[in-house]
Design an enzyme around this catalytic site. Structure first.
Site, PDB file in Angstrom:
ATOM      1  N   LYS A  14       0.856  -1.267   0.065  1.00 37.25           N
ATOM      2  CA  LYS A  14       0.251   0.065   0.179  1.00 37.25           C
ATOM      3  C   LYS A  14       0.907   1.282  -0.110  1.00 37.25           C
ATOM      4  CE  LYS A  14      -2.600  -0.912   3.656  1.00 37.25           C
ATOM      5  NZ  LYS A  14      -1.905  -2.300   4.113  1.00 37.25           N
ATOM      6  N   ARG A  89     -10.053   0.477   8.858  1.00 36.44           N
ATOM      7  CA  ARG A  89      -9.407  -0.811   9.049  1.00 36.44           C
ATOM      8  C   ARG A  89     -10.618  -1.593   9.716  1.00 36.44           C
ATOM      9  NH1 ARG A  89      -3.651   0.313   8.788  1.00 36.44           N
ATOM     10  NH2 ARG A  89      -2.249  -1.773   8.850  1.00 36.44           N
ATOM     11  N   ARG A 128      11.317  -6.207   5.194  1.00 42.55           N
ATOM     12  CA  ARG A 128      11.231  -4.816   5.581  1.00 42.55           C
ATOM     13  C   ARG A 128      11.772  -4.404   6.850  1.00 42.55           C
ATOM     14  NH1 ARG A 128       5.224  -2.246   4.922  1.00 42.55           N
ATOM     15  NH2 ARG A 128       4.910  -3.346   6.819  1.00 42.55           N
ATOM     16  N   ARG A 134      10.848  -0.689  12.529  1.00 46.03           N
ATOM     17  CA  ARG A 134       9.521  -0.851  13.095  1.00 46.03           C
ATOM     18  C   ARG A 134       9.619  -1.922  13.892  1.00 46.03           C
ATOM     19  NH1 ARG A 134       4.991   0.100   8.586  1.00 46.03           N
ATOM     20  NH2 ARG A 134       3.872  -1.029  10.119  1.00 46.03           N
ATOM     21  N   ARG A 146      -0.443  -9.365  12.935  1.00 47.60           N
ATOM     22  CA  ARG A 146      -1.043  -8.296  12.144  1.00 47.60           C
ATOM     23  C   ARG A 146      -2.175  -8.960  11.113  1.00 47.60           C
ATOM     24  NH1 ARG A 146       3.951  -5.179  10.723  1.00 47.60           N
ATOM     25  NH2 ARG A 146       2.819  -3.962   9.405  1.00 47.60           N
TER      26      ARG A 146
HETATM   27  P1  AMP Z   1       0.482   0.465   8.739  1.00 53.03           P
HETATM   28  O1  AMP Z   1       1.790   1.166   8.704  1.00 53.03           O
HETATM   29  O2  AMP Z   1      -0.801   0.937   7.978  1.00 53.03           O
HETATM   30  O3  AMP Z   1       0.556  -1.205   8.717  1.00 53.03           O
HETATM   31  O4  AMP Z   1      -0.072   0.497  10.277  1.00 53.03           O
HETATM   32  C1  AMP Z   1       0.901   0.194  11.406  1.00 53.03           C
HETATM   33  C2  AMP Z   1       0.012   0.105  12.593  1.00 53.03           C
HETATM   34  O5  AMP Z   1      -0.707   1.122  13.163  1.00 53.03           O
HETATM   35  C3  AMP Z   1      -1.057  -1.055  12.681  1.00 53.03           C
HETATM   36  O6  AMP Z   1      -0.610  -2.323  12.611  1.00 53.03           O
HETATM   37  C4  AMP Z   1      -2.097  -0.554  13.714  1.00 53.03           C
HETATM   38  O7  AMP Z   1      -1.518  -1.112  14.842  1.00 53.03           O
HETATM   39  C5  AMP Z   1      -2.030   1.027  13.556  1.00 53.03           C
HETATM   40  N1  AMP Z   1      -3.081   1.572  12.462  1.00 53.03           N
HETATM   41  C6  AMP Z   1      -2.656   2.064  11.410  1.00 53.03           C
HETATM   42  N2  AMP Z   1      -3.882   2.279  10.850  1.00 53.03           N
HETATM   43  C7  AMP Z   1      -4.842   2.003  11.696  1.00 53.03           C
HETATM   44  C8  AMP Z   1      -6.350   2.219  11.545  1.00 53.03           C
HETATM   45  N3  AMP Z   1      -6.820   2.598  10.494  1.00 53.03           N
HETATM   46  N4  AMP Z   1      -6.977   1.518  12.426  1.00 53.03           N
HETATM   47  C9  AMP Z   1      -6.438   1.136  13.618  1.00 53.03           C
HETATM   48  N5  AMP Z   1      -4.930   1.034  13.699  1.00 53.03           N
HETATM   49  C10 AMP Z   1      -4.378   1.441  12.833  1.00 53.03           C
END
Ligand code: AMP
Length: 191
Positions: A14, A89, A128, A134, A146
């Site tokens: 993404k 999400r 990654r 991270r 996740r």
């Molecule tokens: P990402 O970079 O999109 O993979 O997001 C990293 C982490 O941030 C996720 O595993 C969640 O813990 C949190 N997170 C990001 N976006 C959301 C969302 N829309 N709702 C809830 N948690 C989120």
């Protein structure tokens, strides 16, 4: 006006595809993961509240996410549109997003869903993790959590947009340019 939800499991690409879409279509990028990482880096109270959920690979509670996005939408009203990356999400977030956009006379144009097999996701995230720094990319238990959280809480969001005839599946394996090409074909039909 083009408002896109870029959807898919963690590691689906993404972030990579968002960058290319933004460059070509000049959209405003709202990545909730990036926003949370910024808050955590700056040590804000929102960042401190979100950190433990993120590090374990759990979702941050809806009300925190929705409030953060609402602030962003209000402050970055763009004539061209938004790309939502990693949001919504949960179905509650999708409903809240529709309501927020409606207040501004806007709506989601399309959902683009990147589809990638679980094993490929795990290997991409592990790779990654070697450079991203991270915590949630670096441990198999968190990575699996996740992916499972995605299936349990996030996949129903695809049904929500399917019911509005806005869902478009995109094969997320292959070269970055091939995937981008497939994405552009859908966007250009919707413009
Ligand atoms: P990402 O970079 O999109 O993979 O997001 C990293 C982490 O941030 C996720 O595993 C969640 O813990 C949190 N997170 C990001 N976006 C959301 C969302 N829309 N709702 C809830 N948690 C989120």
């Amino acid at each position: 006006m083009l408002n896109i939800v870029l959807f898919g499991p963690p590691g689906a690409g993404k972030g990579t595809q968002s960058e290319k879409i933004i460059e070509k279509y000049d959209l405003n990028h709202i990545s909730t993961g990036d926003l949370f990482r910024k808050h955590m880096g700056e040590g804000t109270s929102l960042g401190r509240m979100a950190q433990e959920y993120i590090d374990e690979g759990n979702l941050v509670p809806d009300e925190l996410v929705i409030k953060m996005v609402e602030v962003k939408i209000k402050s970055h009203h763009s004539p061209k549109g938004f790309i939502f990356d990693g949001f919504p999400r949960t179905v509650a977030q999708a409903i809240a997003l529709d309501a927020m956009l409606k207040k501004q006379g806007l709506s989601i144009t399309t959902m683009l869903a990147l589809e990638v097999e679980d094993e490929e996701l795990r290997s991409r995230i592990r790779l990654r993790g070697k450079t991203s720094g991270r915590a949630d990319d670096q441990n198999d238990e968190r990575i699996n959590n996740r992916i499972e959280t995605y299936k349990r809480e996030t996949l129903p969001v695809a049904d929500y947009y399917t019911a509005q005839s806005k869902y478009h599946g995109i094969n997320g394996t292959g070269s970055i340019d091939q995937i981008f090409n497939d994405i552009c074909m859908v966007i250009d039909l919707k413009k």
